[in-house]
Scaffold this motif. Structure first.
Motif, mmCIF file in Angstrom:
data_model
loop_
_atom_site.group_PDB
_atom_site.id
_atom_site.type_symbol
_atom_site.label_atom_id
_atom_site.label_comp_id
_atom_site.label_asym_id
_atom_site.label_seq_id
_atom_site.Cartn_x
_atom_site.Cartn_y
_atom_site.Cartn_z
ATOM 1 N N ARG A 62 -7.317 6.818 2.347
ATOM 2 C CA ARG A 62 -5.976 6.469 1.870
ATOM 3 C C ARG A 62 -4.972 7.545 2.266
ATOM 4 N NH1 ARG A 62 -5.115 5.241 -3.850
ATOM 5 N NH2 ARG A 62 -3.558 3.723 -3.224
ATOM 6 N N LEU B 40 1.480 5.399 7.571
ATOM 7 C CA LEU B 40 2.643 4.655 7.098
ATOM 8 C C LEU B 40 3.918 5.477 7.243
ATOM 9 C CD1 LEU B 40 1.014 2.987 3.978
ATOM 10 C CD2 LEU B 40 2.111 1.767 5.868
ATOM 11 N N ALA C 41 8.330 11.305 -4.494
ATOM 12 C CA ALA C 41 6.998 11.732 -4.070
ATOM 13 C C ALA C 41 7.059 13.133 -3.481
ATOM 14 C CB ALA C 41 6.443 10.751 -3.036
ATOM 15 N N GLU D 12 0.830 -1.210 0.000
ATOM 16 C CA GLU D 12 0.000 0.000 0.000
ATOM 17 C C GLU D 12 0.862 1.256 0.000
ATOM 18 O OE1 GLU D 12 -3.016 0.489 -0.414
ATOM 19 O OE2 GLU D 12 -3.618 2.384 0.535
ATOM 20 N N LEU D 13 1.953 1.198 0.746
ATOM 21 C CA LEU D 13 2.871 2.339 0.774
ATOM 22 C C LEU D 13 3.421 2.612 -0.617
ATOM 23 C CD1 LEU D 13 4.573 4.484 2.197
ATOM 24 C CD2 LEU D 13 6.209 2.700 2.803
ATOM 25 N N TYR D 14 3.874 1.568 -1.274
ATOM 26 C CA TYR D 14 4.377 1.734 -2.638
ATOM 27 C C TYR D 14 3.313 2.343 -3.545
ATOM 28 C CZ TYR D 14 8.781 -0.827 -1.992
ATOM 29 O OH TYR D 14 10.041 -1.202 -1.607
ATOM 30 N N ALA D 15 2.106 1.844 -3.414
ATOM 31 C CA ALA D 15 1.025 2.330 -4.283
ATOM 32 C C ALA D 15 0.732 3.799 -4.026
ATOM 33 C CB ALA D 15 -0.229 1.481 -4.049
ATOM 34 N N LEU D 16 0.753 4.181 -2.757
ATOM 35 C CA LEU D 16 0.468 5.574 -2.421
ATOM 36 C C LEU D 16 1.562 6.497 -2.934
ATOM 37 C CD1 LEU D 16 -0.944 5.012 1.164
ATOM 38 C CD2 LEU D 16 -2.146 6.138 -0.709
ATOM 39 N N LEU D 17 2.801 6.050 -2.804
ATOM 40 C CA LEU D 17 3.899 6.873 -3.302
ATOM 41 C C LEU D 17 3.808 7.003 -4.821
ATOM 42 C CD1 LEU D 17 6.856 5.609 -1.072
ATOM 43 C CD2 LEU D 17 5.496 7.695 -0.840
ATOM 44 N N ASP D 18 3.460 5.910 -5.468
ATOM 45 C CA ASP D 18 3.286 5.981 -6.923
ATOM 46 C C ASP D 18 2.210 6.987 -7.290
ATOM 47 O OD1 ASP D 18 5.247 4.178 -7.648
ATOM 48 O OD2 ASP D 18 3.926 2.441 -7.456
ATOM 49 N N ALA D 19 1.147 6.999 -6.507
ATOM 50 C CA ALA D 19 0.060 7.932 -6.790
ATOM 51 C C ALA D 19 0.525 9.374 -6.640
ATOM 52 C CB ALA D 19 -1.119 7.653 -5.846
#
Lengths: 158, 158
Positions: free
Chosen positions: B129, B136, B19, A132-139
């Motif tokens: 999120r 996180l 990010a 989830e952390l990776y996904a959020l950073l990607d976002a």
DNA sequence: CGCATGTCAGGCGAACTGATATAC
DNA sequence: CGTATATCAGTTGGCCTGACATGC
């Protein structure tokens, strides 16, 4: 009476900076002990995925370093015999950067403990939260491209 | 035959950096247009929560800037009449930093658009999120304290 | 006296802008 | 010719370590 309004949101760039520093704090001693700066390590790590060499431009992109900055960094790394530069055979404008055996040894010796830290992190957070952390950073990283669609490029695999 | 092993985990510090840069990329033009560096804005933003002034040490802690670096930053901000320094009355060792009316105007004029960006972000990611992201990052920031319990201090409200 | 606070001194790697050589 | 690639030149703000003055 105090009229200044406070922020309703916590300072996200600062938290990202502190999170990064928290991670770097663990590995920085190991880098410094080998005479590596943060950026030099970023370069070595990228080159690890490109044994055949990588053009300066792509290297700058993937290591997230500006061109002129990278030139200086590579010069110092060349002097330390961590990388070598060679003009491309196909396109004499571009330069291929490759890590030397010494550079490879260094990154090899570092990657072990670093990999272990990721394992520990995955255990601490839980694998799904790490994802989830990776996904959020990607976002977050994708944000500017949404606003300026003209600058949308192919996604980088970092 | 290629024997070098690749990393199994994506480069987390680099993603955090990117990010952060993605967010800063939006607001940096507004900062620069007002002659502010990233760090100067961080200082102003912290001072916004302390109208009565804040000791240099605490300011350094909350803005995540090393003492000697902060000294230079404050000197430049003082010259630009964004902040003022005053020796503490209770403890003559410490120095209270306060933002001037001009500094307050600046941060006031910036906070509007920045707040809007947070609103937009909360909408893009979804509120839950965004909360998860904060959680996180807090977890990452807390990592070093777990490993070195001696250095565990009271949590900062940032 | 030891400890804390802030600043000074100084070197340094890197960010960044703008200009330049070279090759396509 | 114009564009792309990399480097050069030069300035700057900030990181960082170590020493220092001052007050507790």
């Amino acid at each position: 009476m105090e009229t200044r309004s406070k922020f309703r949101y916590r300072n996200l760039p600062l938290l990202l900076l502190r999170a990064r520093e928290a991670l770097m704090q663990e590995r920085r001693p190991e880098l410094r002990a080998r005479g590596l700066s943060d950026q030099q390590w970023r370069v070595l790590r990228v080159l690890r995925n490109h044994p055949q060499g990588l053009e300066t431009g792509l290297l700058a992109e993937q290591a997230f370093i500006l061109g002129p900055s990278l030139t200086g960094i590579l010069s110092r790394m060349e002097r330390a015999e961590l990388v070598e530069r060679e003009r491309s055979a196909e396109d004499a404008r571009s330069v291929l950067v490759r890590s030397t055996p010494r550079g490879q040894e260094l990154s090899e010796s570092l990657s072990g403990t670093i990999e272990m830290r990721y394992e520990a992190l995955a255990e601490t957070l839980g694998p799904s939260r790490l994802r989830e952390l990776y996904a959020l950073l990607d976002a977050l990283i994708a944000l500017p491209e949404q606003e300026a669609p003209a600058a949308a490029e192919e996604r980088l695999e970092v």
